[in-house]
Design an enzyme around this catalytic site. Structure first.
Site, PDB file in Angstrom:
ATOM      1  N   ALA A  53      40.096  50.722  41.066  1.00 34.84           N
ATOM      2  CA  ALA A  53      40.881  51.110  39.849  1.00 34.84           C
ATOM      3  C   ALA A  53      41.127  51.903  38.662  1.00 34.84           C
ATOM      4  O   ALA A  53      41.314  51.626  37.518  1.00 34.84           O
ATOM      5  CB  ALA A  53      38.610  51.680  39.436  1.00 34.84           C
ATOM      6  N   ARG A  65      35.110  56.757  40.748  1.00 33.01           N
ATOM      7  CA  ARG A  65      34.132  57.801  40.949  1.00 33.01           C
ATOM      8  C   ARG A  65      35.379  59.580  40.667  1.00 33.01           C
ATOM      9  O   ARG A  65      35.294  60.353  40.859  1.00 33.01           O
ATOM     10  CB  ARG A  65      34.910  57.434  42.857  1.00 33.01           C
ATOM     11  CG  ARG A  65      34.061  56.836  43.006  1.00 33.01           C
ATOM     12  CD  ARG A  65      34.596  56.814  44.714  1.00 33.01           C
ATOM     13  NE  ARG A  65      33.560  56.358  45.751  1.00 33.01           N
ATOM     14  CZ  ARG A  65      33.647  54.565  45.222  1.00 33.01           C
ATOM     15  NH1 ARG A  65      34.408  54.002  44.656  1.00 33.01           N
ATOM     16  NH2 ARG A  65      31.981  53.848  45.886  1.00 33.01           N
ATOM     17  N   GLN A 113      41.211  45.768  45.798  1.00 36.49           N
ATOM     18  CA  GLN A 113      39.098  45.661  45.605  1.00 36.49           C
ATOM     19  C   GLN A 113      38.692  45.741  44.358  1.00 36.49           C
ATOM     20  O   GLN A 113      37.311  46.027  44.168  1.00 36.49           O
ATOM     21  CB  GLN A 113      38.999  47.522  45.922  1.00 36.49           C
ATOM     22  CG  GLN A 113      39.848  48.061  47.318  1.00 36.49           C
ATOM     23  CD  GLN A 113      39.872  49.664  47.487  1.00 36.49           C
ATOM     24  OE1 GLN A 113      38.995  50.289  47.541  1.00 36.49           O
ATOM     25  NE2 GLN A 113      40.355  50.042  47.922  1.00 36.49           N
ATOM     26  N   HIS A 133      36.288  42.497  46.687  1.00 38.92           N
ATOM     27  CA  HIS A 133      34.901  42.039  46.513  1.00 38.92           C
ATOM     28  C   HIS A 133      35.156  41.245  45.354  1.00 38.92           C
ATOM     29  O   HIS A 133      33.819  41.849  44.623  1.00 38.92           O
ATOM     30  CB  HIS A 133      35.278  43.978  46.004  1.00 38.92           C
ATOM     31  CG  HIS A 133      35.453  45.660  46.259  1.00 38.92           C
ATOM     32  ND1 HIS A 133      35.863  46.905  46.317  1.00 38.92           N
ATOM     33  CD2 HIS A 133      35.176  45.467  48.013  1.00 38.92           C
ATOM     34  CE1 HIS A 133      35.597  46.871  47.168  1.00 38.92           C
ATOM     35  NE2 HIS A 133      35.925  46.127  48.825  1.00 38.92           N
ATOM     36  N   CYS A 141      31.635  27.670  45.549  1.00 42.00           N
ATOM     37  CA  CYS A 141      30.729  26.644  45.590  1.00 42.00           C
ATOM     38  C   CYS A 141      29.618  27.058  46.993  1.00 42.00           C
ATOM     39  O   CYS A 141      30.317  28.123  47.900  1.00 42.00           O
ATOM     40  CB  CYS A 141      31.357  25.074  46.236  1.00 42.00           C
ATOM     41  SG  CYS A 141      30.080  23.983  46.707  1.00 42.00           S
ATOM     42  N   ASN A 238      47.878  58.669  43.733  1.00 41.14           N
ATOM     43  CA  ASN A 238      46.986  58.117  43.278  1.00 41.14           C
ATOM     44  C   ASN A 238      46.179  59.969  42.213  1.00 41.14           C
ATOM     45  O   ASN A 238      47.029  61.452  42.888  1.00 41.14           O
ATOM     46  CB  ASN A 238      45.456  58.302  44.053  1.00 41.14           C
ATOM     47  CG  ASN A 238      44.177  57.913  43.658  1.00 41.14           C
ATOM     48  OD1 ASN A 238      44.172  56.974  42.674  1.00 41.14           O
ATOM     49  ND2 ASN A 238      43.059  58.672  43.597  1.00 41.14           N
ATOM     50  N   GLN A 240      43.511  62.037  42.592  1.00 40.96           N
ATOM     51  CA  GLN A 240      42.284  63.049  43.461  1.00 40.96           C
ATOM     52  C   GLN A 240      43.216  63.019  44.920  1.00 40.96           C
ATOM     53  O   GLN A 240      43.891  61.737  45.191  1.00 40.96           O
ATOM     54  CB  GLN A 240      41.009  61.956  43.377  1.00 40.96           C
ATOM     55  CG  GLN A 240      40.728  62.190  41.723  1.00 40.96           C
ATOM     56  CD  GLN A 240      39.217  61.168  41.506  1.00 40.96           C
ATOM     57  OE1 GLN A 240      38.987  60.201  41.472  1.00 40.96           O
ATOM     58  NE2 GLN A 240      38.210  62.016  41.746  1.00 40.96           N
TER      59      GLN A 240
END
Length: 365
Positions: A53, A65, A113, A133, A141, A238, A240
């Site tokens: 994300a 998060r 993701q 995801h 279908c 990242n 974090q």
């Protein structure tokens, strides 16, 4: 609004570690690490990028998060202030850079993701993308499993019916199936084809790069580790701390857009601008059908490559074990000869002699 996606999911307690503090490395330090990452990308034979994300926040879609993430604020009874709809959001510099790196064959596969559809909207082909995801712009279908690109984001999540019929033709007639959204709810099984492709590519990679993800969700978050068994490198970009920081070969704490801008500059490449003409959600005629399927032949080819790598790895391990065993036997024989020579040469401490001299003496004995 994009937060409606989160609200459409079922209740779920364990949403991982939330709101960890963000870390920003010094500009010169980030620059040094970007140079190293660029070098590794050029040297690698198979580069796979794992996106979360964090690569979409620059488009106005909140993460989950982070300090101001959807799940973090939800725990406080709040919602993110910045919240653009999936239809209005456009790909970020990172999305566009990754698409260009795929075109230049410097990145070989992207495993996402994210459900926002921004990789799709860059014009990135399905042959180079797994969406673990789901995707807000895809309908699937319920009969033949074919996937199709939609011009607008779905209004449902959790694999619910869209009120549309399958657009695939079978022997001159249309399939009788109905379309569902592809967005997974908590604990739903991951799409088999996407997961299989992701597993193979992650294992074949000699460089796995994670962008904007804390790697908390499994099995998605564990895929980047697949290459470590075969001697591959793991890079994490990242703000974090992540679940797998201790296993990473390189960690860059900075905005992903900043890192990708520097990497592209180091590789003498420009980041292209987003173009609606390349966006399959924006460039469809009323009668056009854009399929979004992973082909079985593609999976088969990759499976063979993976099996060949496994076989080579096992043979290499057998040879290493054989070498260790042989070296152990040789050492045992040398020690036995050393014991005999000590008896013959009472005044000589054989173990104190240089190795070459000991070997010469052993042969003569």
């Amino acid at each position: 609004m994009s937060c409606n996606y989160a609200e459409g999911l079922s209740e779920y307690e364990d949403k991982g570690v939330l709101g960890l503090p963000e870390k920003f490395e010094a500009t010169d330090k980030v620059g040094e690490k970007c140079l190293l990452l660029s070098k590794w990308i050029k040297e690698a034979k198979h580069v796979v990028v794992h996106t979360g994300a964090g690569i979409s926040t620059a488009s106005g879609i909140p993460d989950f998060r982070g300090p101001n993430g959807v799940w973090t604020l939800e725990k406080q009874g709040l919602k993110p202030e910045i919240n653009v709809s999936f239809n209005e959001a456009i790909p970020t510099k990172t999305h566009m850079a990754l698409k260009h790196l795929v075109e230049k064959e410097l990145v070989h596969y992207i495993i996402s993701q994210n459900i926002d559809g921004l990789h799709l909207r860059t014009g990135l082909p399905r042959t180079h993308l797994a969406e673990l995801h789901g995707n807000m712009f895809i309908g699937q279908c319920d009969t033949c499993d074919s996937q199709f690109v939609r011009t607008t984001a779905t209004s449902t999540v959790g694999q619910k019916y869209l009120g549309e019929f399958c657009k695939r033709e079978v022997r001159g007639r249309s399939c009788r199936g109905k379309l569902k959204d592809t967005i997974l709810d908590w604990e739903a099984d991951l799409p088999e084809n996407d997961l299989e492709m992701s597993d193979y590519h992650s294992s074949l990679a000699d460089l796995n790069i994670c962008l904007g993800t804390t790697l908390q969700i499994v099995p998605s978050g564990n895929l980047p580790l697949r290459c470590k068994k075969y001697g591959g490198k793991l890079v994490i970009v990242n703000l974090q701390s992540t679940k797998h920081d201790k296993k990473a070969d390189l960690i860059i704490n900075s905005y992903v857009d900043v890192v990708l801008e520097q990497v592209m500059k180091n590789l003498n490449l420009e980041i292209p601008e987003y173009c609606k003409l390349s966006d399959p959600t924006k460039n469809q005629l009323p009668i056009s059908v854009v399929e979004w399927n992973i082909s079985k032949s593609q999976i088969k080819i990759l499976r063979k490559k993976f099996e060949a790598k496994q076989k080579d790895f096992r043979e290499k391990k057998k040879l290493e074990a054989k070498d260790i065993k042989c070296n152990g036997v040789k050492r045992k024989r040398l020690l036995e000869k050393s014991s005999v020579l000590k008896k013959i040469n009472k005044n000589i401490d054989v173990e104190d002699l240089p190795l070459e001299e000991r070997l010469r003496m052993y042969k003569n004995s």
